[in-house]
Scaffold this motif. Structure first.
Motif, PDB file in Angstrom:
ATOM      1  N   LEU A 166       0.806  -1.226   0.000  1.00 48.16           N
ATOM      2  CA  LEU A 166       0.000   0.000   0.000  1.00 48.16           C
ATOM      3  C   LEU A 166       0.835   1.270   0.000  1.00 48.16           C
ATOM      4  N   GLY A 167       2.161   1.124   0.141  1.00 49.49           N
ATOM      5  CA  GLY A 167       3.037   2.287   0.124  1.00 49.49           C
ATOM      6  C   GLY A 167       3.202   2.973   1.453  1.00 49.49           C
ATOM      7  N   THR A 168       2.541   2.485   2.502  1.00 49.52           N
ATOM      8  CA  THR A 168       2.666   3.046   3.843  1.00 49.52           C
ATOM      9  C   THR A 168       2.466   1.946   4.864  1.00 49.52           C
ATOM     10  N   ASP A 169       3.160   2.059   5.985  1.00 48.90           N
ATOM     11  CA  ASP A 169       2.967   1.066   7.040  1.00 48.90           C
ATOM     12  C   ASP A 169       1.983   1.556   8.103  1.00 48.90           C
ATOM     13  N   LEU A 170       1.368   2.692   7.855  1.00 51.83           N
ATOM     14  CA  LEU A 170       0.359   3.192   8.785  1.00 51.83           C
ATOM     15  C   LEU A 170      -0.929   2.397   8.604  1.00 51.83           C
ATOM     16  N   LEU A 171      -1.447   1.839   9.682  1.00 52.49           N
ATOM     17  CA  LEU A 171      -2.641   1.004   9.620  1.00 52.49           C
ATOM     18  C   LEU A 171      -3.901   1.748  10.043  1.00 52.49           C
ATOM     19  N   GLU A 172      -3.764   2.993  10.451  1.00 54.35           N
ATOM     20  CA  GLU A 172      -4.932   3.791  10.810  1.00 54.35           C
ATOM     21  C   GLU A 172      -5.869   3.915   9.617  1.00 54.35           C
ATOM     22  N   GLY A 173      -7.139   3.577   9.826  1.00 54.65           N
ATOM     23  CA  GLY A 173      -8.125   3.663   8.767  1.00 54.65           C
ATOM     24  C   GLY A 173      -8.161   2.482   7.834  1.00 54.65           C
ATOM     25  N   LYS A 174      -7.203   1.554   7.974  1.00 59.80           N
ATOM     26  CA  LYS A 174      -7.197   0.363   7.130  1.00 59.80           C
ATOM     27  C   LYS A 174      -8.189  -0.657   7.690  1.00 59.80           C
ATOM     28  N   THR A 175      -8.815  -1.414   6.785  1.00 59.44           N
ATOM     29  CA  THR A 175      -9.752  -2.454   7.188  1.00 59.44           C
ATOM     30  C   THR A 175      -9.038  -3.791   7.193  1.00 59.44           C
ATOM     31  N   ILE A 176      -9.091  -4.458   8.336  1.00 66.43           N
ATOM     32  CA  ILE A 176      -8.358  -5.711   8.519  1.00 66.43           C
ATOM     33  C   ILE A 176      -9.336  -6.795   8.941  1.00 66.43           C
ATOM     34  N   ALA A 177      -9.382  -7.877   8.165  1.00 66.77           N
ATOM     35  CA  ALA A 177     -10.278  -8.997   8.445  1.00 66.77           C
ATOM     36  C   ALA A 177      -9.495 -10.083   9.176  1.00 66.77           C
ATOM     37  N   VAL A 178      -9.883 -10.368  10.400  1.00 65.03           N
ATOM     38  CA  VAL A 178      -9.159 -11.317  11.253  1.00 65.03           C
ATOM     39  C   VAL A 178      -9.965 -12.599  11.369  1.00 65.03           C
ATOM     40  N   GLN A 179      -9.387 -13.688  10.880  1.00 65.51           N
ATOM     41  CA  GLN A 179     -10.059 -14.994  10.902  1.00 65.51           C
ATOM     42  C   GLN A 179      -9.518 -15.803  12.078  1.00 65.51           C
ATOM     43  N   GLY A 180     -10.342 -15.941  13.128  1.00 67.90           N
ATOM     44  CA  GLY A 180      -9.921 -16.655  14.337  1.00 67.90           C
ATOM     45  C   GLY A 180      -9.483 -15.676  15.405  1.00 67.90           C
ATOM     46  N   ILE A 181     -10.123 -15.735  16.573  1.00 67.37           N
ATOM     47  CA  ILE A 181      -9.816 -14.791  17.656  1.00 67.37           C
ATOM     48  C   ILE A 181      -9.362 -15.571  18.889  1.00 67.37           C
ATOM     49  N   VAL A 184      -3.547 -15.146  20.703  1.00 68.07           N
ATOM     50  CA  VAL A 184      -2.636 -14.303  19.938  1.00 68.07           C
ATOM     51  C   VAL A 184      -3.426 -13.258  19.148  1.00 68.07           C
ATOM     52  N   ALA A 185      -4.470 -13.691  18.461  1.00 67.20           N
ATOM     53  CA  ALA A 185      -5.238 -12.774  17.618  1.00 67.20           C
ATOM     54  C   ALA A 185      -5.938 -11.693  18.434  1.00 67.20           C
ATOM     55  N   MET A 186      -6.392 -12.022  19.642  1.00 62.76           N
ATOM     56  CA  MET A 186      -7.050 -11.018  20.474  1.00 62.76           C
ATOM     57  C   MET A 186      -6.062  -9.912  20.828  1.00 62.76           C
ATOM     58  N   HIS A 205     -16.047 -19.630  17.991  1.00 59.33           N
ATOM     59  CA  HIS A 205     -16.414 -19.381  19.392  1.00 59.33           C
ATOM     60  C   HIS A 205     -17.045 -17.992  19.498  1.00 59.33           C
ATOM     61  N   LYS A 206     -18.331 -17.954  19.733  1.00 65.26           N
ATOM     62  CA  LYS A 206     -19.078 -16.700  19.714  1.00 65.26           C
ATOM     63  C   LYS A 206     -18.657 -15.735  20.818  1.00 65.26           C
ATOM     64  N   ASP A 207     -18.199 -16.290  21.959  1.00 68.50           N
ATOM     65  CA  ASP A 207     -17.809 -15.408  23.054  1.00 68.50           C
ATOM     66  C   ASP A 207     -16.564 -14.597  22.697  1.00 68.50           C
ATOM     67  N   ALA A 208     -15.636 -15.205  21.952  1.00 66.93           N
ATOM     68  CA  ALA A 208     -14.442 -14.484  21.524  1.00 66.93           C
ATOM     69  C   ALA A 208     -14.810 -13.370  20.551  1.00 66.93           C
ATOM     70  N   GLN A 210     -17.690 -11.822  20.391  1.00 68.15           N
ATOM     71  CA  GLN A 210     -18.392 -10.777  21.129  1.00 68.15           C
ATOM     72  C   GLN A 210     -17.415  -9.901  21.909  1.00 68.15           C
ATOM     73  N   GLU A 211     -16.373 -10.506  22.462  1.00 70.07           N
ATOM     74  CA  GLU A 211     -15.363  -9.719  23.178  1.00 70.07           C
ATOM     75  C   GLU A 211     -14.692  -8.730  22.234  1.00 70.07           C
ATOM     76  N   ALA A 212     -14.356  -9.177  21.019  1.00 73.21           N
ATOM     77  CA  ALA A 212     -13.724  -8.291  20.046  1.00 73.21           C
ATOM     78  C   ALA A 212     -14.668  -7.160  19.632  1.00 73.21           C
ATOM     79  N   VAL A 213     -15.934  -7.486  19.494  1.00 75.65           N
ATOM     80  CA  VAL A 213     -16.931  -6.468  19.164  1.00 75.65           C
ATOM     81  C   VAL A 213     -17.023  -5.433  20.274  1.00 75.65           C
ATOM     82  N   ASN A 214     -17.087  -5.909  21.525  1.00 78.35           N
ATOM     83  CA  ASN A 214     -17.244  -5.012  22.671  1.00 78.35           C
ATOM     84  C   ASN A 214     -16.001  -4.149  22.902  1.00 78.35           C
ATOM     85  N   ARG A 215     -14.826  -4.762  22.788  1.00 82.67           N
ATOM     86  CA  ARG A 215     -13.588  -4.049  23.125  1.00 82.67           C
ATOM     87  C   ARG A 215     -13.082  -3.150  22.003  1.00 82.67           C
ATOM     88  N   PHE A 216     -13.270  -3.595  20.744  1.00 85.95           N
ATOM     89  CA  PHE A 216     -12.613  -2.899  19.640  1.00 85.95           C
ATOM     90  C   PHE A 216     -13.584  -2.340  18.601  1.00 85.95           C
TER      91      PHE A 216
END
Length: 368
Positions: A166-181, A184-186, A205-208, A210-216
């Motif tokens: 992408l030409g930059t290592d800044l991840l602000e505003g980038k959309t990142i799809a995380v498969q498995g929480i 390490v992934a959390m 695992h739905k609880d993981a 939901q935690e990602a939804v709530n926290r991030f």
């Protein structure tokens, strides 16, 4: 299976079968290559379909550790151990202490650590019989849980891959799809959220989730949909093989960078990513943070030193990407070449040293 033929194919050094009838221990220790130093690799406990399957897994994993250590700049070789059994019901103290005695008998050629199916407590039992074990409790001077270190390395590697694509290592505003929480992934999501990335997550695992939804503030999707979402970076962080014929048809990401092992179902899928112009951060390069962290224990653990070394995953991936560009090859192949060149360099240096030593000894004898 002709195991000598299998070992010769990839030049393995040693295969050790360990048995202790009273405790039920049946274990295999595989040592692939010790050119760079003693073999380090975790002990996995699993219910294998057969003894041949267990041996094959130990050999495959040991070779992977050789490459991981070499490309990470560690002075370590590749090894792995597996214990045949169900980690939920077959464990006992005598088993791990017996295994520790086998590790001790190798006199430092192999150093073990935690892996799938084993825990910090299991390593503590092994430690009762040998010093050649890492990942033990911090009370013994160890580094403790490796998950934060692995996540930090993946975060650094993801930034390097983003810069390449992408030409930059800044991840602000980038959309990142995380498969498995998982653990390490959390932690990875935490780093990404702190930088201002937008997260899409999934897990069985739905609880993981939901935690990602709530926290991030993450957006949750069904596991079957994660590879097809609109995103900048796809981060495989659960089971291997999620880069395959099916997912490549729908993958919209410009970068594949995550903490899972064996992300490519087959090497040809790495070639396909290259053809599609998608930057792939080879798994054993980007997820090396945990092993770099525990390797520091061999020198007396220093967290600042260890995490500084983990941060170099960024530069390691830059080297991989440069080889990929200049030689016109897929990044998984570039990573292999980087590792193999370091090992070959050491072999040549050692051979030259031995030859010079022999010549010097012969000269001294002639002078006499």
């Amino acid at each position: 299976m002709n195991w000598f033929e299998a070992m010769e194919r990839h030049d393995y050094e040693e295969l050790v079968l360990c048995q202790d009838k009273s405790s039920g221990l049946k274990a295999i220790i595989a040592i692939h290559d010790t050119t760079l130093g003693p073999a380090l690799g975790g002990t996995r406990m699993w219910t294998y379909a057969s003894e041949d399957a267990a041996i094959e897994d130990a050999l495959r994993l040991a070779r992977g550790m050789t490459y991981k250590h070499a490309v990470s700049g560690l002075n370590l070789g590749g090894g792995k151990a597996v214990i045949i059994g169900d980690p939920r019901r077959d464990k006992n103290e005598a088993m791990f202490r017996a295994f520790g005695r086998y590790v001790q008998g190798l006199n430092g050629r192999y150093v073990t650590a935690e892996d799938v199916g084993t825990t910090e407590e299991d390593m503590n039992l092994i430690y009762q019989e040998t010093d050649y074990v890492t990942g033990i409790s911090p009370s013994y001077g160890s580094s403790g849980n490796p998950s934060p270190a692995t996540a930090w390395g993946v975060y650094r590697g993801m930034k390097a891959a983003a810069k390449e694509a992408l030409g930059t290592d800044l991840l602000e505003g980038k959309t990142i799809a995380v498969q498995g929480i998982g653990n390490v992934a959390m932690r990875l999501c935490e780093y990404l959220h702190e930088e201002g990335a937008r997260l899409i997550v999934t897990d069985i695992h739905k609880d993981a989730v939901q935690e990602a939804v709530n926290r991030f503030g993450a957006i949750a999707v069904d596991p079957s949909d994660i590879t097809g979402v609109d995103c900048d970076i796809y981060a495989p962080c659960a089971l291997g093989g999620t880069i395959n014929d099916d997912t490549l048809r729908t993958l919209k990401a410009k970068v594949v960078a995550g903490c899972a092992n064996n992300q490519l179902l087959e090497t040809r899928h790495g070639d396909r990513l290259h053809e599609m112009g998608i930057v792939y951060a080879p798994d054993y390069v980007i997820n090396a943070g945990g092993v770099i962290n525990i390797a520091d224990e061999l020198s007396g653990y220093n967290r600042k030193r260890a995490w500084s070394k983990i941060g170099e995953i960024y530069e390691n991936l830059e080297k991989v990407f440069e080889i990929s560009r200049t030689e016109g090859i897929a990044t998984y192949m570039a990573a292999d070449r980087l590792a193999e060149r370091r090992i070959e360099w050491m072999k040549n240096a050692r051979s030259t040293f031995l030859q010079n030593g022999h010549h010097a000894l012969s000269s001294r004898r002639l002078r006499r």
